[in-house]
Design a protein around this motif. Sequence first.
Motif, short mmCIF file in Angstrom:
data_model
loop_
_atom_site.label_atom_id
_atom_site.label_comp_id
_atom_site.label_asym_id
_atom_site.label_seq_id
_atom_site.Cartn_x
_atom_site.Cartn_y
_atom_site.Cartn_z
N LEU A 4 0.83 -1.20 0.00
CA LEU A 4 0.00 0.00 0.00
C LEU A 4 0.87 1.25 0.00
O LEU A 4 0.57 2.23 -0.71
N HIS A 5 1.95 1.25 0.77
CA HIS A 5 2.84 2.40 0.80
C HIS A 5 3.43 2.65 -0.59
O HIS A 5 3.52 3.80 -1.03
N THR A 6 3.83 1.59 -1.27
CA THR A 6 4.39 1.74 -2.61
C THR A 6 3.37 2.36 -3.55
O THR A 6 3.70 3.26 -4.35
N ALA A 7 2.13 1.91 -3.47
CA ALA A 7 1.07 2.46 -4.32
C ALA A 7 0.80 3.92 -3.98
O ALA A 7 0.65 4.77 -4.87
N PHE A 8 0.72 4.24 -2.69
CA PHE A 8 0.50 5.63 -2.27
C PHE A 8 1.65 6.52 -2.76
O PHE A 8 1.41 7.62 -3.28
N ALA A 9 2.89 6.06 -2.58
CA ALA A 9 4.05 6.86 -2.98
C ALA A 9 4.05 7.11 -4.49
O ALA A 9 4.33 8.24 -4.94
N ALA A 10 3.73 6.09 -5.26
CA ALA A 10 3.70 6.26 -6.72
C ALA A 10 2.64 7.28 -7.12
O ALA A 10 2.87 8.12 -8.00
N GLY A 11 1.49 7.22 -6.48
CA GLY A 11 0.42 8.16 -6.79
C GLY A 11 0.78 9.59 -6.42
O GLY A 11 0.50 10.54 -7.17
N LEU A 12 1.43 9.77 -5.27
CA LEU A 12 1.83 11.11 -4.85
C LEU A 12 2.89 11.68 -5.77
O LEU A 12 2.85 12.87 -6.13
N ARG A 13 3.84 10.84 -6.17
CA ARG A 13 4.87 11.32 -7.10
C ARG A 13 4.26 11.70 -8.44
O ARG A 13 4.65 12.72 -9.04
N ALA A 14 3.33 10.90 -8.92
CA ALA A 14 2.70 11.20 -10.21
C ALA A 14 1.90 12.50 -10.15
O ALA A 14 1.90 13.28 -11.11
N ALA A 15 1.23 12.74 -9.04
CA ALA A 15 0.36 13.92 -8.94
C ALA A 15 1.11 15.18 -8.53
O ALA A 15 0.81 16.28 -9.02
N PHE A 16 2.09 15.04 -7.62
CA PHE A 16 2.72 16.22 -7.03
C PHE A 16 4.23 16.27 -7.24
O PHE A 16 4.88 17.24 -6.81
N GLY A 17 4.80 15.24 -7.84
CA GLY A 17 6.23 15.25 -8.12
C GLY A 17 7.10 14.74 -7.00
O GLY A 17 8.31 14.59 -7.16
N LYS A 18 6.53 14.45 -5.83
CA LYS A 18 7.32 13.95 -4.71
C LYS A 18 6.39 13.36 -3.65
O LYS A 18 5.17 13.57 -3.69
N VAL A 19 6.99 12.67 -2.70
CA VAL A 19 6.27 12.17 -1.53
C VAL A 19 6.56 13.14 -0.39
O VAL A 19 7.71 13.26 0.05
N PRO A 20 5.56 13.87 0.12
CA PRO A 20 5.83 14.80 1.21
C PRO A 20 6.15 14.05 2.50
O PRO A 20 5.44 13.13 2.88
#
Length: 257
Positions: free
Chosen positions: A76-92
Motif C-alpha cells: 500500500l505504501h508503494t502504491a501511495f508513494a507512486a500516486g503522490l509522485r505522479a500527482a505532485f512530483g514527490k512524496v511529502p
Amino acid sequence: MPTELAIPGLPCRDLDDVLPFYTALGFEVTYRQQRPNPYAAVRRGGIELHFFAVPQFDPADSMGSVVLLVPDTGELHTAFAAGLRAAFGKVPVAGIPRMTRPRRRQGTAAGFTVVDPGGNWLRISRHGDPDEASTSGTSGTGDGGSAGADGSGDRTGPGGRLTRVVATAARQADSHGDESAAIRVLENGLARHADAAPAQRLPALVYLAELRWRTGDPEAAARLLAEVDAVELSADERAALATDLATAAEIRAELDR
C-alpha cells in the motif's frame, strides 16, 4: 457483507484541499456536495472516509485519527508513494500533508502514517500483526516500553540493540509526530552503541538523516548520508539493507534538488 460498518467523518478547511490528495492515493470520490454544507466521501477498496469542511478550521489543530488495517503495508505504501509522485512530483515527508515510511514502532503495530491536508492522521498497520492490539497506544506520549530512551534493553534482531533504538524513535516521530524526541533517541542510541557493527548502525543513521531532513536541517542530513556512504557492506548485507539504502538514495535526491 458485514452487518455493521463504521465510517469516520474527518474535518478539513476546504474539500479542494483534501480530495486531490486522496485521488492521488488512489481513492475514488463517491460523493460531493457544497450546499447546504460542504461534504464529500472517498473510497479505496474497503476503506471509506467522509469529510466535512469548516472554513475557519486549522489543519495543524486537527485531532482526527483513523486506524486502518490492511493486508500488506509495504504494498500500500508503494502504491501511495507512486500516486503522490505522479500527482505532485514527490512524496511529502514533512509538514502537512506528509507520509512516513513503513517501520516497526516500539509498542505498536508495524506500519506507516499518512497525515492528510486536513491534518487527519491515518495510522496504517498490517491486519493480523502480532502487535495489533497495541495500536491504541499511539495516542499516548510515552516511549512505548521499559527499554529506556536508547532502547538498550533489546539485543535481538539483525540490528541488535539498535533495532530497538530505531523502533523507539519511530514511535516518537511517526506515531506522535515528535521528531525532536526521535532525534534524541537516535543520537543517544548511536553514541551508546558506537561499537556496533557498521551494518547494524546504518538503519539508525538513515532514519536520523531522514528526520534531520524532515526538520529542515539539510546540512546535518547530508553529513549523515556521507557517513552512510562510507559504510562498507558485503553483498548479503547490502541485500538485507536494500530498503534503508533506497531511503538514503531518495533523501539524497531530494537534497540535490
